[in-house]
Write a protein that holds these residues in place. Structure first.
Motif, short mmCIF file in Angstrom:
data_model
loop_
_atom_site.label_atom_id
_atom_site.label_comp_id
_atom_site.label_asym_id
_atom_site.label_seq_id
_atom_site.Cartn_x
_atom_site.Cartn_y
_atom_site.Cartn_z
N UNK A 28 -14.30 -19.19 -28.59
CA UNK A 28 -14.70 -20.41 -29.30
C UNK A 28 -13.52 -21.04 -30.04
N UNK A 29 -12.61 -20.20 -30.53
CA UNK A 29 -11.39 -20.74 -31.16
C UNK A 29 -10.63 -21.60 -30.14
N UNK A 30 -10.49 -21.04 -28.92
CA UNK A 30 -9.72 -21.75 -27.91
C UNK A 30 -10.44 -23.01 -27.44
N UNK A 31 -11.77 -22.96 -27.47
CA UNK A 31 -12.55 -24.16 -27.12
C UNK A 31 -12.23 -25.29 -28.09
N UNK A 32 -12.29 -24.95 -29.40
CA UNK A 32 -11.99 -25.96 -30.42
C UNK A 32 -10.57 -26.49 -30.22
N UNK A 33 -9.66 -25.56 -29.90
CA UNK A 33 -8.27 -25.96 -29.71
C UNK A 33 -8.16 -26.94 -28.55
N UNK A 34 -8.88 -26.65 -27.46
CA UNK A 34 -8.80 -27.54 -26.30
C UNK A 34 -9.46 -28.89 -26.61
N UNK A 35 -10.32 -28.92 -27.64
CA UNK A 35 -10.92 -30.20 -28.04
C UNK A 35 -9.98 -30.98 -28.95
N UNK A 36 -8.82 -30.43 -29.21
CA UNK A 36 -7.82 -31.18 -29.99
C UNK A 36 -7.67 -30.73 -31.43
N UNK A 87 -8.64 -15.32 -40.54
CA UNK A 87 -8.93 -15.39 -39.10
C UNK A 87 -8.87 -16.87 -38.73
N UNK A 88 -7.74 -17.28 -38.17
CA UNK A 88 -7.61 -18.72 -37.88
C UNK A 88 -6.65 -18.97 -36.74
N UNK A 89 -6.88 -20.08 -36.09
CA UNK A 89 -5.97 -20.50 -35.02
C UNK A 89 -5.11 -21.64 -35.54
N UNK A 90 -3.84 -21.58 -35.21
CA UNK A 90 -2.95 -22.68 -35.56
C UNK A 90 -2.17 -23.10 -34.34
N UNK A 91 -2.16 -24.39 -34.06
CA UNK A 91 -1.38 -24.91 -32.94
C UNK A 91 0.08 -25.01 -33.31
N UNK A 138 -2.97 -30.58 -43.06
CA UNK A 138 -3.67 -31.71 -42.44
C UNK A 138 -3.95 -31.46 -40.98
N UNK A 139 -3.89 -32.46 -40.17
CA UNK A 139 -4.25 -32.42 -38.74
C UNK A 139 -5.75 -32.22 -38.57
N UNK A 140 -6.19 -32.46 -37.36
CA UNK A 140 -7.61 -32.28 -37.07
C UNK A 140 -7.94 -30.78 -37.12
N UNK A 141 -9.03 -30.44 -37.79
CA UNK A 141 -9.37 -29.02 -37.85
C UNK A 141 -10.82 -28.79 -37.45
N UNK A 142 -11.11 -27.58 -37.08
CA UNK A 142 -12.46 -27.22 -36.68
C UNK A 142 -12.84 -25.89 -37.30
N UNK A 143 -14.10 -25.52 -37.12
CA UNK A 143 -14.60 -24.28 -37.71
C UNK A 143 -15.31 -23.45 -36.65
#
Ligand code: UDP
Ligand code: MG
Length: 313
Positions: free
Chosen positions: A113-121, A164-168, A193-198
């Motif tokens: 799900x982390x990678x899903x959010x990442x692929x959504x930008x 527990x977080x993903x950072x681009x 900043x930047x677009x973030x998700x949960x």
């Protein structure tokens, strides 16, 4: 497909590490086979100056599995610093890095799900604990107080999100510009900043071994968080100074009235009046000095003043 690095700080985790590694390797292979992660993806262990067999274990994993790499810190630098070291290493090779604990408390199944959010930008994805039944009442209660207090003090942190977080890559590059010594990542990341998700996940029980955050370390961590992100305590002192100064005027009036009406013991008026007045003025002055120290503190940190997301050249 993104190259994904999972960054795992480990401090004396010999008991749990074999289990963690088994699960992580399996998960990473699954992600690669599903076409969610590139073959160059890695599991990066950061040995935070462990005194047990942690580093030997990591070396062994590295020999056995191509996808496992590790760095070893010269001494115990603390969870946050170890994490930063790993993230900065990952920044060189990865498109995104996901940090998680070595004890399997952060549900590995949430990685998809982390990678899903990442692929959504989303450049930053926060893992938020939907339930913390596995934690003790004490830990839950102190954590709740801490998150509330931080919000009151005007610090923007995500409730029930730990590390527990993903950072681009962009977020990681921005993070490298934060030169703070008192590192409190969950306060810094929202500043980027930047677009973030949960992503919500259930926090599990530690798979093995003991917590590396005894009460004393937890308190230190909380105080670091507050004093690194808020100058409001200094403001509270100066406000207190103003209030007491005003009250002292009334105290002074009362003392004078007592004096003139003849009900005061000789000498009492002068002592009481000066205690009030001076006390108030002293606090006020400390408050003002505090304001300036607050400013210096901000400057010494030399945080970047803005972060450019895009530019047209
Ligand atoms: N950790 C670390 N250095 C330290 C303390 C902890 O790298 O000085 C790591 C530890 O190995 C684990 C993570 O930080 O992977 C979180 O620690 P722990 O699980 O003990 O904390 P808790 O979940 O109990 O708050
Ligand atoms: Mg833990």
């Amino acid at each position: 497909m993104p190259t994904v690095y999972t960054v795992v700080p480990c401090y004396n985790e010999e008991e749990v590490l074999p289990k963690t590694n088994g699960k992580l390797v399996e998960k990473l292979n699954q992600l690669i086979n599903d076409g969610r992660a590139d073959k160059k993806s890695r599991i990066l262990y950061v040995d935070d100056g462990s005194t047990d067999k942690t580093w030997e274990l990591i070396t062994g994993f590295h020999k056995e599995f191509d996808c496992v790499i590790g760095i070893k810190l010269a001494k115990n630098a603390g969870h946050q610093n170890a994490l930063l070291a790993g993230l900065m290493k990952a920044r060189e090779f990865a498109d995104c890095a996901i940090s998680l604990d070595a004890d399997l408390q952060d549900d590995i199944e949430a990685l998809d799900r982390f990678l899903e959010r990442y692929s959504e930008g989303c450049e930053v994805v926060y893992g938020v604990r939907s339930k913390r039944d596995a934690d003790t009442f004490f830990k839950r209660f102190t954590a709740l107080c801490f998150y509330r207090l931080m919000r009151r003090l005007g610090v923007d942190i995500v409730h029930n999100h730990a590390d527990y977080r993903l950072m681009g890559k962009n977020a990681l590059n921005a993070l490298s510009d934060f030169k703070e010594v008192n590192l409190f990542l969950r306060g810094i990341v929202p500043l980027i900043g930047y677009k973030s998700g949960v992503v919500y996940y259930e926090r599990k029980e530690r798979a093995a071994g003991q917590t590396k955050y005894p009460l004393k370390k937890m308190l230190g961590f909380a105080i670091d968080g507050i004093t690194s992100f808020s100058v409001r305590p200094l403001k509270i002192i100066s406000n207190l100074g103003v209030i007491i100064s005003v009250l002292s005027v009334f105290g002074l009036l009362y003392a004078l009235i007592s004096y003139f009406s003849g009900s005061a013991v000789p000498g009492w008026t002068a002592i009481v009046a000066s205690i009030w007045l001076l006390g108030g003025i002293q606090l006020l002055c400390i408050g003002v000095v505090g304001e300036y120290i607050g400013k210096i503190y901000g400057e010494v940190k030399a945080r970047p003043r803005y972060i450019i997301e895009k530019s047209l050249d």
